[in-house]
Design a protein around this motif. Structure first.
Motif, PDB file in Angstrom:
ATOM      1  N   VAL A   1      19.703  49.601  64.835  1.00 12.50           N
ATOM      2  CA  VAL A   1      20.359  50.875  64.562  1.00 12.50           C
ATOM      3  C   VAL A   1      20.258  51.091  63.054  1.00 12.50           C
ATOM      4  CG1 VAL A   1      22.517  52.183  64.626  1.00 12.50           C
ATOM      5  CG2 VAL A   1      21.951  50.611  66.508  1.00 12.50           C
ATOM      6  N   GLY A   2      19.406  52.016  62.641  1.00 11.88           N
ATOM      7  CA  GLY A   2      19.189  52.229  61.221  1.00 11.88           C
ATOM      8  C   GLY A   2      18.489  51.063  60.542  1.00 11.88           C
ATOM      9  N   SER A   3      17.866  50.208  61.321  1.00  8.99           N
ATOM     10  CA  SER A   3      17.186  49.022  60.787  1.00  8.99           C
ATOM     11  C   SER A   3      15.995  49.464  59.941  1.00  8.99           C
ATOM     12  CB  SER A   3      16.728  48.124  61.940  1.00  8.99           C
ATOM     13  OG  SER A   3      16.201  46.918  61.458  1.00  8.99           O
ATOM     14  N   GLY A   4      16.002  49.101  58.664  1.00 12.17           N
ATOM     15  CA  GLY A   4      14.928  49.493  57.757  1.00 12.17           C
ATOM     16  C   GLY A   4      15.209  50.768  56.996  1.00 12.17           C
TER      17      GLY A   4
ATOM     18  N   VAL B   1      17.617  53.042  67.372  1.00  9.94           N
ATOM     19  CA  VAL B   1      18.071  54.344  66.897  1.00  9.94           C
ATOM     20  C   VAL B   1      17.645  54.408  65.432  1.00  9.94           C
ATOM     21  CG1 VAL B   1      20.019  55.893  66.528  1.00  9.94           C
ATOM     22  CG2 VAL B   1      19.966  54.393  68.540  1.00  9.94           C
ATOM     23  N   VAL B   2      16.810  55.405  65.111  1.00  7.38           N
ATOM     24  CA  VAL B   2      16.071  55.446  63.863  1.00  7.38           C
ATOM     25  C   VAL B   2      16.448  56.686  63.056  1.00  7.38           C
ATOM     26  CG1 VAL B   2      13.723  55.519  62.911  1.00  7.38           C
ATOM     27  CG2 VAL B   2      14.148  54.292  65.055  1.00  7.38           C
ATOM     28  N   ASP B   3      16.510  56.533  61.727  1.00  2.00           N
ATOM     29  CA  ASP B   3      16.724  57.649  60.807  1.00  2.00           C
ATOM     30  C   ASP B   3      15.410  58.391  60.633  1.00  2.00           C
ATOM     31  OD1 ASP B   3      17.162  59.374  58.684  1.00  2.00           O
ATOM     32  OD2 ASP B   3      18.165  57.903  57.443  1.00  2.00           O
ATOM     33  N   GLY B   4      15.385  59.677  60.974  1.00  2.00           N
ATOM     34  CA  GLY B   4      14.174  60.475  60.871  1.00  2.00           C
ATOM     35  C   GLY B   4      13.963  61.117  59.515  1.00  2.00           C
ATOM     36  N   GLY B   5      14.894  60.956  58.587  1.00  2.00           N
ATOM     37  CA  GLY B   5      14.766  61.558  57.258  1.00  2.00           C
ATOM     38  C   GLY B   5      16.126  61.927  56.708  1.00  2.00           C
ATOM     39  N   ASP B   6      16.127  62.637  55.600  1.00  2.00           N
ATOM     40  CA  ASP B   6      17.379  62.874  54.882  1.00  2.00           C
ATOM     41  C   ASP B   6      17.741  64.340  54.684  1.00  2.00           C
ATOM     42  OD1 ASP B   6      17.878  60.133  54.616  1.00  2.00           O
ATOM     43  OD2 ASP B   6      16.529  60.003  52.896  1.00  2.00           O
ATOM     44  N   THR B   7      17.161  65.249  55.472  1.00  2.00           N
ATOM     45  CA  THR B   7      17.551  66.654  55.369  1.00  2.00           C
ATOM     46  C   THR B   7      19.022  66.832  55.733  1.00  2.00           C
ATOM     47  OG1 THR B   7      15.313  67.432  55.837  1.00  2.00           O
ATOM     48  CG2 THR B   7      17.108  68.991  56.229  1.00  2.00           C
TER      49      THR B   7
ATOM     50  N   ASP C   1      18.445  45.060  62.860  1.00  2.00           N
ATOM     51  CA  ASP C   1      19.724  45.142  62.157  1.00  2.00           C
ATOM     52  C   ASP C   1      20.491  46.392  62.557  1.00  2.00           C
ATOM     53  OD1 ASP C   1      19.056  42.858  60.669  1.00  2.00           O
ATOM     54  OD2 ASP C   1      18.028  44.067  59.153  1.00  2.00           O
ATOM     55  N   ILE C   2      21.771  46.395  62.204  1.00  2.00           N
ATOM     56  CA  ILE C   2      22.601  47.595  62.239  1.00  2.00           C
ATOM     57  C   ILE C   2      22.851  47.950  60.786  1.00  2.00           C
ATOM     58  CG2 ILE C   2      24.835  48.597  62.813  1.00  2.00           C
ATOM     59  CD1 ILE C   2      24.952  46.650  65.197  1.00  2.00           C
ATOM     60  N   ASP C   3      22.397  49.144  60.365  1.00  2.00           N
ATOM     61  CA  ASP C   3      22.550  49.572  58.979  1.00  2.00           C
ATOM     62  C   ASP C   3      23.066  51.010  58.983  1.00  2.00           C
ATOM     63  OD1 ASP C   3      22.496  49.744  56.235  1.00  2.00           O
ATOM     64  OD2 ASP C   3      20.339  49.378  56.047  1.00  2.00           O
ATOM     65  N   ILE C   4      24.339  51.166  58.622  1.00  2.00           N
ATOM     66  CA  ILE C   4      25.020  52.461  58.617  1.00  2.00           C
ATOM     67  C   ILE C   4      25.475  52.762  57.192  1.00  2.00           C
ATOM     68  CG2 ILE C   4      27.006  53.777  59.495  1.00  2.00           C
ATOM     69  CD1 ILE C   4      25.146  53.028  61.771  1.00  2.00           C
ATOM     70  N   ASP C   5      25.229  53.983  56.736  1.00  2.00           N
ATOM     71  CA  ASP C   5      25.696  54.442  55.430  1.00  2.00           C
ATOM     72  C   ASP C   5      26.705  55.558  55.687  1.00  2.00           C
ATOM     73  OD1 ASP C   5      26.089  55.192  52.807  1.00  2.00           O
ATOM     74  OD2 ASP C   5      24.039  55.916  52.489  1.00  2.00           O
TER      75      ASP C   5
END
Length: 186
Positions: A150-153, A123-129, A172-176
């Motif tokens: 999940v949010g790895s990188g 599960v990937v972050d596609g950007g910050d809009t 990794d699992i990386d959640i903000d």
């Protein structure tokens, strides 16, 4: 309108590509593709109270009917899936790249307010809009199940009430999280 919207792409290499939005005030919105689903910058899905469900690899296996491997859901950074008070469910064989997901649903059990399942991918972050996932009504649960991160990188930005997250293999699992969060493991 108020009706249910169903888009179903069947057959080898059958994809759904959203270049314009889909809207229903109270009906469920369901997108199902034997291959991948892509939402471009204007490919928003909006419902006031209906559930939003997006599935890539509807056949559930790599076979002649789905044409290839790695069926994915890819949302442009500017794409927003807003279910209003309905639930959101995303499921794919491969990676799921998020633009923005929003719901005011308070669903805590199965199904969760937001449910994201990548059978063999990340599960990937596609950007910050947008904040990637907003489901912060009291008791609302967000469930994420992935294989390779999940949010790895690049951390997933969330504003969620409860989070149940599982990564079954590598990455990794990386959640903000933008505020308080309750971590659960159902």
């Amino acid at each position: 309108g108020t009706g249910t919207v169903v888009l179903d792409a069947n057959g080898a290499n059958s994809d759904i590509v959203l270049t314009s939005g889909i809207q229903s005030t109270s009906g469920d919105i369901t997108l199902t593709a034997d291959d991948s689903v892509t939402a471009g910058a204007n490919g928003d899905i909006t419902s006031t109270s209906g559930n939003v469900s997006v599935t890539a690899d509807a056949t559930g296996s790599i076979s002649a009917t789905d044409g290839d491997t790695g069926e994915v859901i890819t949302m442009d950074d500017a794409a927003l899936f807003n279910a209003g008070s309905g639930r959101i469910s995303l499921s794919a064989e491969g990676n799921i790249t998020l633009g923005g997901l929003q719901t005011t649903s308070a669903a805590a059990g199965a199904p969760s307010a937001v449910s994201i399942t990548s059978e063999d991918g990340a599960v990937v972050d596609g950007g910050d809009t947008f904040v990637d996932i907003v489901a912060n009504t009291a008791g609302a649960r967000t469930t994420i199940d992935a294989e390779t991160g999940v949010g790895s990188g690049n951390a997933l930005e969330t504003t969620v009430a409860e989070l149940d997250v599982t990564n079954n293999a590598t990455g990794d699992i990386d959640i903000d999280e933008t505020n308080d969060i309750k971590i659960v493991n159902a």
